[in-house]
Design a protein around this motif. Structure first.
Motif, PDB file in Angstrom:
ATOM      1  N   ARG A 124       0.950  -1.283   0.112  1.00 17.96           N
ATOM      2  CA  ARG A 124       0.133  -0.068   0.013  1.00 17.96           C
ATOM      3  C   ARG A 124       0.906   1.221  -0.036  1.00 17.96           C
ATOM      4  NH1 ARG A 124      -5.270   1.591   1.247  1.00 17.96           N
ATOM      5  NH2 ARG A 124      -5.885  -0.729   1.625  1.00 17.96           N
ATOM      6  N   CYS A 147       4.982  -0.125 -10.795  1.00 14.95           N
ATOM      7  CA  CYS A 147       4.112   0.851 -11.348  1.00 14.95           C
ATOM      8  C   CYS A 147       5.312   1.985 -11.745  1.00 14.95           C
ATOM      9  CB  CYS A 147       3.477   1.506 -10.379  1.00 14.95           C
ATOM     10  SG  CYS A 147       3.879   2.199  -8.936  1.00 14.95           S
ATOM     11  N   ILE A 165      -1.024   9.279  -7.508  1.00 13.03           N
ATOM     12  CA  ILE A 165      -2.021   9.177  -6.329  1.00 13.03           C
ATOM     13  C   ILE A 165      -2.502  10.515  -5.958  1.00 13.03           C
ATOM     14  CG2 ILE A 165      -1.950   8.256  -4.045  1.00 13.03           C
ATOM     15  CD1 ILE A 165       0.353   6.585  -4.677  1.00 13.03           C
ATOM     16  N   SER A 200      -4.885  10.383  -0.231  1.00 11.99           N
ATOM     17  CA  SER A 200      -5.237   8.855  -0.753  1.00 11.99           C
ATOM     18  C   SER A 200      -4.492   7.937  -0.780  1.00 11.99           C
ATOM     19  CB  SER A 200      -6.001   9.251  -2.146  1.00 11.99           C
ATOM     20  OG  SER A 200      -7.027  10.071  -2.526  1.00 11.99           O
ATOM     21  N   SER A 201      -4.793   6.529  -0.995  1.00  7.53           N
ATOM     22  CA  SER A 201      -3.995   5.411  -0.981  1.00  7.53           C
ATOM     23  C   SER A 201      -4.377   4.412  -1.950  1.00  7.53           C
ATOM     24  CB  SER A 201      -3.919   4.798   0.480  1.00  7.53           C
ATOM     25  OG  SER A 201      -5.121   4.258   0.602  1.00  7.53           O
ATOM     26  N   VAL A 202      -3.098   3.802  -2.514  1.00 10.21           N
ATOM     27  CA  VAL A 202      -3.312   2.861  -3.625  1.00 10.21           C
ATOM     28  C   VAL A 202      -2.622   1.475  -3.142  1.00 10.21           C
ATOM     29  CG1 VAL A 202      -2.403   2.270  -5.863  1.00 10.21           C
ATOM     30  CG2 VAL A 202      -3.221   4.599  -5.686  1.00 10.21           C
ATOM     31  N   GLU A 203      -3.588   0.446  -3.352  1.00  8.52           N
ATOM     32  CA  GLU A 203      -3.120  -0.841  -3.161  1.00  8.52           C
ATOM     33  C   GLU A 203      -2.482  -1.383  -4.219  1.00  8.52           C
ATOM     34  OE1 GLU A 203      -2.286  -3.973  -0.075  1.00  8.52           O
ATOM     35  OE2 GLU A 203      -3.551  -2.144   0.370  1.00  8.52           O
ATOM     36  N   LEU A 204      -1.152  -1.789  -4.425  1.00 11.28           N
ATOM     37  CA  LEU A 204      -0.724  -2.026  -5.687  1.00 11.28           C
ATOM     38  C   LEU A 204      -0.804  -3.771  -5.713  1.00 11.28           C
ATOM     39  CD1 LEU A 204       2.859  -0.276  -5.875  1.00 11.28           C
ATOM     40  CD2 LEU A 204       0.523   0.178  -7.111  1.00 11.28           C
TER      41      LEU A 204
END
Length: 108
Positions: A32, A58, A63, A67-71
């Motif tokens: 994350r 990536c 982003i 916010s967050s991103v779950e790779l």
């Protein structure tokens, strides 16, 4: 044999930051990235494979603010080998927190 789950956090900066270094054949089961800023950030995450080659998970990922991103999610796994290093690079100094979850020593 019981599974050995490990985790590690890192503040990703505007220079290559180590998120995790493998000490065996490991499986990444979660990764994350959280934007800590009020503006969008650009992230690269890659595996420095065998001390010679970058393999990107990536590149130039935007982003949104706060916010967050779950790779890696939904049961996906990425296997890394001994001495592979997961690294991150943020376009903005100290703009990102990373959290990685790993199953250590998946094979003997």
């Amino acid at each position: 044999m019981a599974q050995d789950f490990e985790s590690n956090g890192a503040k990703v900066t505007d220079s290559a930051t180590t998120i995790y270094t493998s000490d065996s054949n490991d499986a990444i089961v979660g990764l994350r990235l959280a934007n800590l800023l009020t503006t969008a950030i650009i992230m690269d995450v890659y595996i420095y494979e065998g001390g010679s080659t970058n393999r990107y998970l990536c590149k130039n990922l935007s982003i949104p603010p706060a916010s967050s991103v779950e790779l890696i999610q939904g049961g996906a796994k990425i296997v890394i080998q001994n001495n592979d290093v997961v690294k991150g690079l943020c376009g903005t100094e100290n703009g990102c927190d990373a959290w990685i979850s790993v199953v250590d020593a998946i094979s003997s």
